[in-house]
Motif scaffolding. Structure first.
Motif, short mmCIF file in Angstrom:
data_model
loop_
_atom_site.label_atom_id
_atom_site.label_comp_id
_atom_site.label_asym_id
_atom_site.label_seq_id
_atom_site.Cartn_x
_atom_site.Cartn_y
_atom_site.Cartn_z
N LEU A 188 0.86 -1.47 -0.10
CA LEU A 188 0.27 0.20 -0.11
C LEU A 188 0.42 1.23 -0.48
CD1 LEU A 188 -3.08 -0.81 2.93
CD2 LEU A 188 -3.22 -0.92 -0.13
N LYS A 189 2.07 0.97 0.66
CA LYS A 189 3.01 2.28 0.80
C LYS A 189 1.87 3.79 1.43
CE LYS A 189 6.42 1.13 -2.54
NZ LYS A 189 6.28 -0.15 -2.32
N ARG A 190 2.02 2.54 2.66
CA ARG A 190 1.34 3.85 4.05
C ARG A 190 1.12 3.34 4.39
NH1 ARG A 190 -2.49 6.94 2.50
NH2 ARG A 190 -4.02 7.56 4.07
N GLY A 191 1.20 3.75 6.66
CA GLY A 191 1.13 3.58 7.14
C GLY A 191 1.03 3.82 8.36
N ASN A 192 0.75 2.78 9.12
CA ASN A 192 0.96 4.61 11.07
C ASN A 192 2.18 3.90 11.41
OD1 ASN A 192 0.43 2.60 12.54
ND2 ASN A 192 -1.80 2.07 12.22
N PRO A 193 2.48 4.99 12.49
CA PRO A 193 3.97 4.71 13.55
C PRO A 193 4.61 2.95 13.42
CG PRO A 193 3.43 6.46 13.53
CD PRO A 193 1.88 5.83 12.71
N LEU A 194 3.34 2.35 14.16
CA LEU A 194 3.35 0.74 14.38
C LEU A 194 3.98 0.11 12.89
CD1 LEU A 194 3.62 -1.48 16.11
CD2 LEU A 194 0.79 -1.49 15.91
N GLU A 195 3.22 0.46 12.17
CA GLU A 195 2.86 -0.43 10.82
C GLU A 195 4.40 0.02 10.31
OE1 GLU A 195 -2.19 -0.24 10.25
OE2 GLU A 195 -0.41 1.04 9.27
N ILE A 196 5.14 1.19 10.07
CA ILE A 196 6.18 1.17 9.38
C ILE A 196 7.70 0.92 10.63
CG2 ILE A 196 7.74 2.89 8.97
CD1 ILE A 196 4.75 4.92 8.68
N ASP A 197 7.10 1.04 11.92
CA ASP A 197 7.93 -0.26 12.54
C ASP A 197 8.24 -1.77 12.05
OD1 ASP A 197 8.66 2.39 13.53
OD2 ASP A 197 7.49 2.10 15.77
N CYS A 198 6.74 -1.79 11.94
CA CYS A 198 7.60 -3.66 11.61
C CYS A 198 8.05 -3.84 10.29
CB CYS A 198 5.85 -4.48 11.32
SG CYS A 198 5.05 -4.12 12.75
N LEU A 199 7.27 -2.68 9.19
CA LEU A 199 8.05 -2.96 8.35
C LEU A 199 9.32 -2.51 7.84
CD1 LEU A 199 7.87 -3.33 4.91
CD2 LEU A 199 7.55 -0.42 4.40
N PHE A 200 10.32 -1.35 8.62
CA PHE A 200 11.35 -1.86 8.81
C PHE A 200 12.25 -3.38 9.77
CE2 PHE A 200 15.41 -0.71 11.55
CZ PHE A 200 16.25 0.01 10.74
N VAL A 201 11.43 -3.41 10.59
CA VAL A 201 12.37 -4.84 11.17
C VAL A 201 11.96 -5.69 10.13
CG1 VAL A 201 11.89 -6.70 12.30
CG2 VAL A 201 11.08 -3.57 13.74
N ALA A 202 11.53 -6.37 9.47
CA ALA A 202 10.63 -7.48 8.39
C ALA A 202 12.38 -6.45 7.29
CB ALA A 202 9.42 -6.87 7.86
N LEU A 203 12.14 -5.62 6.26
CA LEU A 203 13.31 -5.18 5.67
C LEU A 203 15.08 -5.62 6.58
CD1 LEU A 203 11.64 -1.98 3.66
CD2 LEU A 203 12.11 -4.52 3.08
N ALA A 204 15.21 -5.03 7.42
CA ALA A 204 15.98 -5.38 8.15
C ALA A 204 16.88 -7.08 8.16
CB ALA A 204 16.11 -4.51 9.72
N GLN A 205 15.71 -7.91 8.74
CA GLN A 205 15.63 -9.04 9.21
C GLN A 205 15.81 -9.91 6.95
OE1 GLN A 205 12.34 -10.16 10.85
NE2 GLN A 205 12.66 -10.23 12.37
N ALA A 206 15.68 -9.21 6.26
CA ALA A 206 15.42 -9.61 4.90
C ALA A 206 17.31 -9.67 4.53
CB ALA A 206 14.97 -8.90 4.45
N ALA A 207 17.36 -7.74 4.49
CA ALA A 207 18.99 -7.67 4.35
C ALA A 207 19.99 -8.08 5.46
CB ALA A 207 19.34 -6.00 4.69
N GLY A 208 19.73 -9.29 6.60
CA GLY A 208 20.36 -10.17 6.87
C GLY A 208 20.86 -9.82 8.70
N PHE A 209 19.99 -8.79 9.01
CA PHE A 209 20.03 -8.38 10.41
C PHE A 209 19.24 -9.03 11.40
CE2 PHE A 209 21.27 -4.36 7.55
CZ PHE A 209 22.33 -3.73 7.90
N GLU A 210 20.02 -8.76 12.51
CA GLU A 210 19.11 -9.20 13.69
C GLU A 210 18.12 -7.83 14.49
OE1 GLU A 210 19.33 -11.16 18.32
OE2 GLU A 210 21.11 -10.82 17.04
N ALA A 211 17.53 -7.93 13.74
CA ALA A 211 16.34 -7.24 14.29
C ALA A 211 14.68 -7.41 14.89
CB ALA A 211 15.89 -6.40 12.96
#
Length: 677
Positions: free
Chosen positions: A342-365
C-alpha cells in the motif's frame, strides 16, 4: 550515535494465553454516537454556599464536583465530562485557565460548553470561542491538543460549569488514564463506566489518595474520591502519574503481580513478531538490492530507514482529510507485506516494515515497545505493561542493540525521541523471554540550540540584524513534529511566535525555514530582528545586555523549598554567537564578563566571552551553556538548593551588561577591559 546499557532482566513466557485481554489490546474499533443537546443542571444551595476547604483555606477556587461518564459498547468509547468550580478569589482566573480538555487529533471533541452562575442566580453561557486551542506537540499517532477555558472576569461567589464529550478513535486498546487531582482542591470526584460489551474491565487507582471502587468489571464500575488536595505544580517535575492521584481503567482481567502483567506483554510482542514483521520474497529481494554495494552496515541500515520514512506515507504526519479519517477509523494493524504494497501506514506498521526489511537484509532486528518518559518514570510494577504503547525497532550492530524510530517521521537515523531515552524498551527474545535495554545518547545528539547573527546598534539604542537559529537533536525533533504539516504562513507564524515569547517587543520579519523535512540536516530558522529600545541611552552613554535571547529570561527555580523531585526532559546545549556593530562614535567603556560556571563536574556549565574588534567597531558575544553532560536528569529534593543556586548563577551571568560611551565623554570608574572575568 546511540550507545546502550542493558540490565539483562528477563522474564520467561508461559504457554497460557490471555485471550480476551489480548484481543482487546489488538483490535478495538471506534465510532461516534449522535450528540445530544447541551443541558445545564440547577445549582443547589449547598454549592452556592460552599466555603474554601479547611485543608486549603487560601485556595482561590475549588472543584466542587468532577464527574466523568464513560460508555463502552462493542469496544467503542464515548466519554462525557462535567466540572463545577466555585470561585473564592479573583486569583481563580489563572487556575480556571488550566482546566480543560487534553486530547489527540484522532479523537473528536463535541458538546464543549461553559457557563458562569453568579451569586444572585443570574447565569451567562459562554461561547465555544471562549476555549483556546493549542498544540501540545506530537506523540505516537498524531498531534496532542488542548482546549482551555478563558474567562476574562470572575468574582468571588461565582460558579463555573464546564462540560464536553469525547468520542474515542477506536484505539482504546487496553488502558485509559485519568488524572484525578487538579491545581485547586477537588471536593468530589466520580468516574463511572457502563460496559456494554461482554469482556471484563477493571480499575486501579494510584497516588496518595486512593479511591473507592464499586461495581463489577463486566457491566458497571464506579470510582469515587473525596477531598483531594491541590496538585502543586513545580518546574521540571516528574510525570503526572508519579506525582498526582491517577486512575487506570483496563480491559480484561487486571493482574495483581508484575510477573503476570509482563506475561501479557510477552504474548502481544510475540503476536506482532510472528504475524506483522515477516518479510516476503519480494521484500527480501528489495532489501538486498538496497544493501548491495554498501560496505558498512550503518549505510545499509540507513538505506532501509530512509526508504521507510520517505517512500511510505506516514498517516500520523499527513494532515490530509483522508489521513485524518484513517487515523480516526480503526483497522487491524497491517502486516509488513500489506504496508509494503500500500506504501502507507501508521507508525507501528512502518516500524514492522523496517524490522522485516532489516531482517531480510541479514540484520538481527526486533520490534520493541517502550513507555513514554513524559508519562511515567518506571514500569516495573503490577500494571506497568499498559504504559508500553510506543513502538520502535531494535537492530543489533557490532554486538549492541541500537534503537531506531522509522515510524516517527521527524526522527533522523540513529536517534530516538527523548521520551524513549533512558526509558527501558522491551522486546521478545528467541527463548522466548522478554529482554530489556536502555539507551543513552551523546549530549550533542540530544539537544542543541544555537543563535548566530550580526546586529547593528544605532545611536538611539535600536537594534536590527539577521539571525539564524539552528535546532538539532531533540530541539529539532520537537519543532519539526509540531510544525511538520504547516504551510508557509503557519511556519512563519510559528517562528515569529517563538521569537516573541523571548522578546515580546521585537519586530520579526523576513522569516524562512530550511530543512523542515530533511531530518538529517540541522533545522534552520532565519529572520530579521528589530528592537526599537535594545540599548538604554543616558547622555553620552548607552547600556546594552548582549545576552539577547536571555534578555527577559526568568530564574528557572524561584521557590525556597521543593515538594517534588526534579526531572529534566533531557540534557541540552545552548550557544549564542552574536556580533554587535556599535553605533558610530561609541566604544566599549566597560564590559562586565562573568566567571565560568561549572557545577557538579559538568552537570551545569556556562561560559561567556566578550571581545572587541575594529573595522567596523564590534562587540563579539559568545555564550556556551551545557546542562546534563554527566547524563543525570533526575534528582532528589535534597539536590534542589544546589540546582537552584547554579541556575541563579546562570541567570545573573546571562544578564550582565556592557557600557558603551563616546570617547570624548568621561570614562566610568572601575572599567574592566573586554574579556576580563
Amino acid at each position: 550515535m546511540a550507545s546502550i546499557c542493558s540490565d539483562n532482566r528477563r522474564l520467561a513466557v508461559p504457554t497460557r494465553r490471555f485471550g480476551v485481554l489480548l484481543f482487546a489490546l489488538l483490535a478495538l474499533p471506534g465510532s461516534a454516537v449522535a450528540a445530544k443537546a447541551i443541558t445545564w443542571e440547577s445549582v443547589p444551595a449547598e454549592d452556592r454556599n460552599a466555603k474554601p476547604p479547611a485543608g486549603a483555606p487560601d485556595a482561590p477556587a475549588e472543584i466542587l464536583s468532577e464527574r466523568v461518564n464513560l460508555l463502552v459498547k462493542d469496544y467503542k468509547a464515548v466519554q462525557r465530562s462535567f466540572i463545577r468550580i466555585k470561585i473564592y478569589s479573583e486569583r481563580a482566573i489563572d487556575e480556571v485557565g488550566k482546566i480543560g480538555i487534553d486530547y489527540s487529533d484522532s479523537e473528536r471533541v463535541s458538546g464543549l460548553a461553559a457557563r458562569v452562575v453568579h451569586p444572585d442566580g443570574e447565569s451567562a453561557v459562554l461561547p465555544e470561542s471562549a476555549f483556546q486551542e493549542s498544540v501540545l506537540g506530537r506523540w505516537n499517532h498524531g498531534r496532542q491538543l488542548s482546549k482551555r477555558l478563558v474567562v476574562p472576569r470572575l468574582a468571588p461567589g461565582d460558579i463555573v460549569d464546564i462540560q464536553w464529550r469525547v468520542d474515542a478513535d477506536g484505539r482504546f486498546k487496553g488502558a485509559r488514564f485519568v488524572n484525578c487531582q487538579r491545581t485547586i482542591p477537588v471536593r468530589f470526584f466520580e468516574f463511572k463506566v457502563h460496559n456494554s460489551h461482554s469482556g471484563p474491565m477493571n480499575v486501579a487507582t494510584f497516588g496518595a489518595h486512593e479511591g473507592r471502587i464499586e461495581g463489577t468489571g463486566t457491566q458497571d464500575i464506579r470510582v469515587t474520591m473525596k477531598n483531594l488536595p491541590p496538585y502543586v505544580e513545580e518546574p521540571d517535575m516528574p510525570p503526572a502519574f508519579n506525582s498526582r492521584a491517577t486512575m487506570l481503567l483496563v480491559y480484561g482481567e487486571l493482574p495483581d503481580s508484575e510477573e503476570e502483567t509482563w506475561l501479557i506483554g510477552a504474548i502481544l510482542l510475540g503476536f506482532y513478531e510472528k504475524t506483522k514483521c515477516a518479510p516476503t520474497s519480494d521484500m527480501t529481494a528489495r532489501a538486498r538490492k538496497m544493501a548491495a554495494g554498501l560496505t558498512y552496515r550503518d549505510e545499509q541500515l540507513k538505506k532501509i530507514y530512509d526508504f521507510c520514512q520517505s517512500e511510505i506515507v506516514n498517516i500520523a504526519y499527513a494532515d490530509t482529510p483522508e489521513a485524518l479519517d484513517e487515523r480516526f477509523t480503526f483497522h487491524e494493524p497491517r502486516t509488513a507485506e500489506e504496508t509494503w504494497k500500500l506504501k502507507r501506514g501508521n507508525p507501528l506498521e512502518i516500524d514492522c516494515l523496517f524490522v522485516a526489511l532489516a531482517q531480510a537484509a541479514g540484520f538481527e532486528a526486533r520490534l520493541s515497545f517502550s513507555a513514554n518518559r513524559d508519562e511515567i518514570m518506571d514500569v516495573h510494577f503490577s500494571h506497568g505493561w499498559y504504559f508500553m504503547r510506543n513502538p520502535g525497532a531494535l537492530v543489533r550492530v557490532d554486538g549492541e542493540w541500537r534503537p531506531f524510530s522509522p515510524g516517527d517521521r521527524a526522527v533522523p537515523f540513529g536517534l530516538c525521541r527523548w521520551q524513549r531515552e533512558e526509558m527501558e524498551s522491551c522486546f521478545l527474545n528467541d527463548d522466548p523471554a522478554i529482554e530489556w535495554v536502555k539507551f543513552e545518547t551523546t549530549l550533542k545528539d540530544r539537544a542543541t540550540q544555537q543563535w548566530t547573527g550580526r546586529l547593528a546598534v544605532d545611536a538611539s539604542g535600536a537594534l536590527s540584524g539577521e539571525i539564524t537559529q539552528v535546532l538539532e537533536g531533540q530541539f529539532g525533533i520537537a519543532w519539526r513534529e509540531t510544525h511538520w504539516s504547516d504551510d508557509d504562513v503557519g511556519l512563519k507564524n510559528a517562528v515569529r511566535d517563538d521569537v516573541l515569547a523571548r522578546l515580546p517587543e521585537a519586530e520579526v520579519t523576513g522569516i524562512s525555514v530550511a530543512n523542515l523535512h530533511e531530518t538529517e540536516e540541522p533545522l534552520l530558522l532565519r529572520f530579521h530582528l528589530h528592537l526599537a529600545a535594545f540599548g538604554a541611552v543616558a547622555g553620552s552613554r548607552m547600556v546594552v545586555a548582549p545576552g539577547l535571547f536571555q534578555l527577559h529570561a526568568q530564574p528557572r527555580y524561584t521557590a525556597k523549598t521543593r515538594i517534588h523531585p526534579i526531572r529534566w526532559s533531557h540534557p541540552w546545549m545552548e550557544n549564542e554567537n552574536l556580533e554587535y556593530v556599535l553605533p558610530p562614535g561609541f566604544e566599549i567603556a566597560r564590559a562586565s564578563v562573568p566567571p565560568p560556571i561549572n557545577v557538579g563536574d559538568g552537570l551545569i556549565a556556562e561560559t561567556v566571552r566578550m571581545s572587541e574588534d575594529a573595522s567596523p567597531r564590534r562587540l563579539i558575544y559568545e555564550r556556551r551553556q551545557k546542562v546534563g553532560r554527566t547524563g543525570e536528569t533526575t534528582f532528589t529534593t535534597e539536590s534542589y538548593a544546589t540546582l537552584r543556586a547554579a541556575f541563579d548563577e546562570i541567570d545573573e551571568a546571562d544578564h550582565r551588561t556592557v557600557i558603551l560611551q563616546r570617547p570624548d565623554a568621561p570614562v566610568p570608574a572601575k572599567a574592566d577591559p573586554p574579556g576580563t572575568p
